[in-house]
Design a protein around this motif. Structure first.
Motif, PDB file in Angstrom:
ATOM      1  N   LEU A 119      -3.771   3.672 -17.435  1.00  0.00           N
ATOM      2  CA  LEU A 119      -4.093   3.436 -16.024  1.00  0.00           C
ATOM      3  C   LEU A 119      -5.150   2.346 -15.859  1.00  0.00           C
ATOM      4  CD1 LEU A 119      -4.300   7.144 -14.805  1.00  0.00           C
ATOM      5  CD2 LEU A 119      -2.420   5.547 -14.450  1.00  0.00           C
ATOM      6  N   LEU A 123      -1.485  -0.196 -12.661  1.00  0.00           N
ATOM      7  CA  LEU A 123      -1.813   0.692 -11.557  1.00  0.00           C
ATOM      8  C   LEU A 123      -0.989   0.345 -10.326  1.00  0.00           C
ATOM      9  CD1 LEU A 123      -3.714   2.988 -11.779  1.00  0.00           C
ATOM     10  CD2 LEU A 123      -5.552   1.556 -10.884  1.00  0.00           C
ATOM     11  N   ARG A 124      -0.804  -0.929 -10.090  1.00  0.00           N
ATOM     12  CA  ARG A 124       0.032  -1.324  -8.960  1.00  0.00           C
ATOM     13  C   ARG A 124       1.483  -0.927  -9.195  1.00  0.00           C
ATOM     14  NH1 ARG A 124      -0.226  -7.328  -7.409  1.00  0.00           N
ATOM     15  NH2 ARG A 124       1.324  -6.561  -5.930  1.00  0.00           N
ATOM     16  N   LEU A 150       2.560   1.543 -11.016  1.00  0.00           N
ATOM     17  CA  LEU A 150       2.676   2.994 -10.876  1.00  0.00           C
ATOM     18  C   LEU A 150       2.638   3.418  -9.416  1.00  0.00           C
ATOM     19  CD1 LEU A 150       2.825   5.735 -12.257  1.00  0.00           C
ATOM     20  CD2 LEU A 150       0.331   5.730 -12.408  1.00  0.00           C
ATOM     21  N   SER A 151       1.784   2.777  -8.643  1.00  0.00           N
ATOM     22  CA  SER A 151       1.711   3.145  -7.224  1.00  0.00           C
ATOM     23  C   SER A 151       2.983   2.738  -6.491  1.00  0.00           C
ATOM     24  CB  SER A 151       0.487   2.503  -6.580  1.00  0.00           C
ATOM     25  OG  SER A 151       0.652   1.103  -6.459  1.00  0.00           O
ATOM     26  N   MET A 152       3.543   1.609  -6.890  1.00  0.00           N
ATOM     27  CA  MET A 152       4.786   1.186  -6.258  1.00  0.00           C
ATOM     28  C   MET A 152       5.910   2.158  -6.589  1.00  0.00           C
ATOM     29  SD  MET A 152       4.612  -2.936  -6.925  1.00  0.00           S
ATOM     30  CE  MET A 152       6.157  -3.299  -6.096  1.00  0.00           C
ATOM     31  N   ALA A 169       5.449   5.460  -7.662  1.00  0.00           N
ATOM     32  CA  ALA A 169       5.161   6.824  -7.214  1.00  0.00           C
ATOM     33  C   ALA A 169       5.246   6.961  -5.705  1.00  0.00           C
ATOM     34  CB  ALA A 169       3.775   7.246  -7.704  1.00  0.00           C
ATOM     35  N   SER A 170       5.007   5.867  -4.998  1.00  0.00           N
ATOM     36  CA  SER A 170       5.000   5.961  -3.536  1.00  0.00           C
ATOM     37  C   SER A 170       6.375   5.701  -2.941  1.00  0.00           C
ATOM     38  CB  SER A 170       3.994   4.964  -2.962  1.00  0.00           C
ATOM     39  OG  SER A 170       4.405   3.640  -3.219  1.00  0.00           O
ATOM     40  N   PRO A 219       5.135  13.333 -11.998  1.00  0.00           N
ATOM     41  CA  PRO A 219       3.943  13.887 -11.331  1.00  0.00           C
ATOM     42  C   PRO A 219       3.141  14.831 -12.219  1.00  0.00           C
ATOM     43  CG  PRO A 219       5.921  14.118  -9.974  1.00  0.00           C
ATOM     44  CD  PRO A 219       6.374  13.733 -11.335  1.00  0.00           C
ATOM     45  N   LEU A 253       0.315  13.019 -13.829  1.00  0.00           N
ATOM     46  CA  LEU A 253      -0.701  12.613 -12.863  1.00  0.00           C
ATOM     47  C   LEU A 253      -1.539  13.802 -12.419  1.00  0.00           C
ATOM     48  CD1 LEU A 253       1.505  10.191 -10.756  1.00  0.00           C
ATOM     49  CD2 LEU A 253      -0.395   9.562 -12.235  1.00  0.00           C
ATOM     50  N   ASP A 254      -0.879  14.909 -12.159  1.00  0.00           N
ATOM     51  CA  ASP A 254      -1.627  16.087 -11.707  1.00  0.00           C
ATOM     52  C   ASP A 254      -2.510  16.637 -12.827  1.00  0.00           C
ATOM     53  OD1 ASP A 254      -0.599  15.982  -9.173  1.00  0.00           O
ATOM     54  OD2 ASP A 254       1.106  17.273  -9.628  1.00  0.00           O
TER      55      ASP A 254
END
Lengths: 126, 126
Positions: B42, B48-49, B51-53, B55-56, B106, B109-110
């Motif tokens: 991470l 990070l970008r 992963l956010s792209m 995951a979102s 997830p 991440l959790d």
DNA sequence: GGCTTGCATTGACGTCTATCGATTCAACCT
DNA sequence: AGGTTGAATCGATAGACGTCAATGCAAGCC
């Protein structure tokens, strides 16, 4: 209590807006760079052990003299890692006489935890 | 394809495995190494970008062809970062015809979120 | 078959990083 | 003052990391 110097990273003064979380929306460059810096600070076994040793301390404070002998690394190396953790806003320190004491900054840790959580603590747990 | 090394989320193992969290107790070498590997994955703005792209994404899946043009980086570089995220157990992928689709995992991440949280369910209004 | 597109892999290169020994600084103690 | 201890800083070095161009491979299309 714990009114330490929590003035770490600009929480969301003007750029960070409202800390959307990983699954909420794609990160922009600025947020990604800032968060990546924090995760990079956590991305080393020695720093992670140091942080856990500090954060799990009952009194909340740990003397460097208690941290250094726990590793098979030189004293400058431990000092270097502590410096990185401090620059990341994960810990802070204070000199007290001859010794230097470190403590964790929970705000930064919780911020990262909030960022990573996918199920946002709303009903439908697990 | 070859079998990747997705053996990151060892939930059993023999060392504690209670997932105590950062503030509960100091980490041993094994836990620190494993978690540091995750945080290191991470600790890069591009990852990070990415992963956010991923995951979102509403549907939960993203085609690489939608990820690559979002960066001013070469295609091999993006592929490299996706590989690291996958090896860390943060994402997984599947080839579907000509395209390859990625989705987030997830659970990992959790797990990290739980590890970082200092106050368990302590509603602190901002 | 041959061609084209999408993605992964390879090899190389520059930069960053973790580590150390040596040194310096700060505080305490005769 | 001088000496001692605890911790940070400095310089140097080996290894890891991010990036790219070139190539390879799989799938679809002519």
């Amino acid at each position: 209590m714990s009114k330490q110097e929590l003035v770490v990273l600009g929480q969301d003064a003007e750029s960070g807006t409202c800390r959307p979380g990983l699954v909420a929306a794609p990160l922009d460059d600025g947020q990604a760079a800032e968060l990546a810096g924090l995760f990079k600070a956590l991305g080393d076994p020695v720093r992670l052990r140091l942080l856990s040793m500090i954060a799990s301390r009952a009194g909340g404070e740990v003397c460097v003299c208690d941290l250094t002998p726990a590793f098979e690394l030189s004293q400058p190396t431990i000092s270097h890692h502590l410096k990185l953790l401090r620059q990341a806003g994960l810990i802070d320190c204070e000199r007290r006489g001859t010794w230097v004491y470190y403590w964790a900054l929970p705000a930064t840790l919780d911020r990262l935890a909030d960022f990573l959580r996918t199920s946002s603590t709303s009903g439908a747990g697990a």
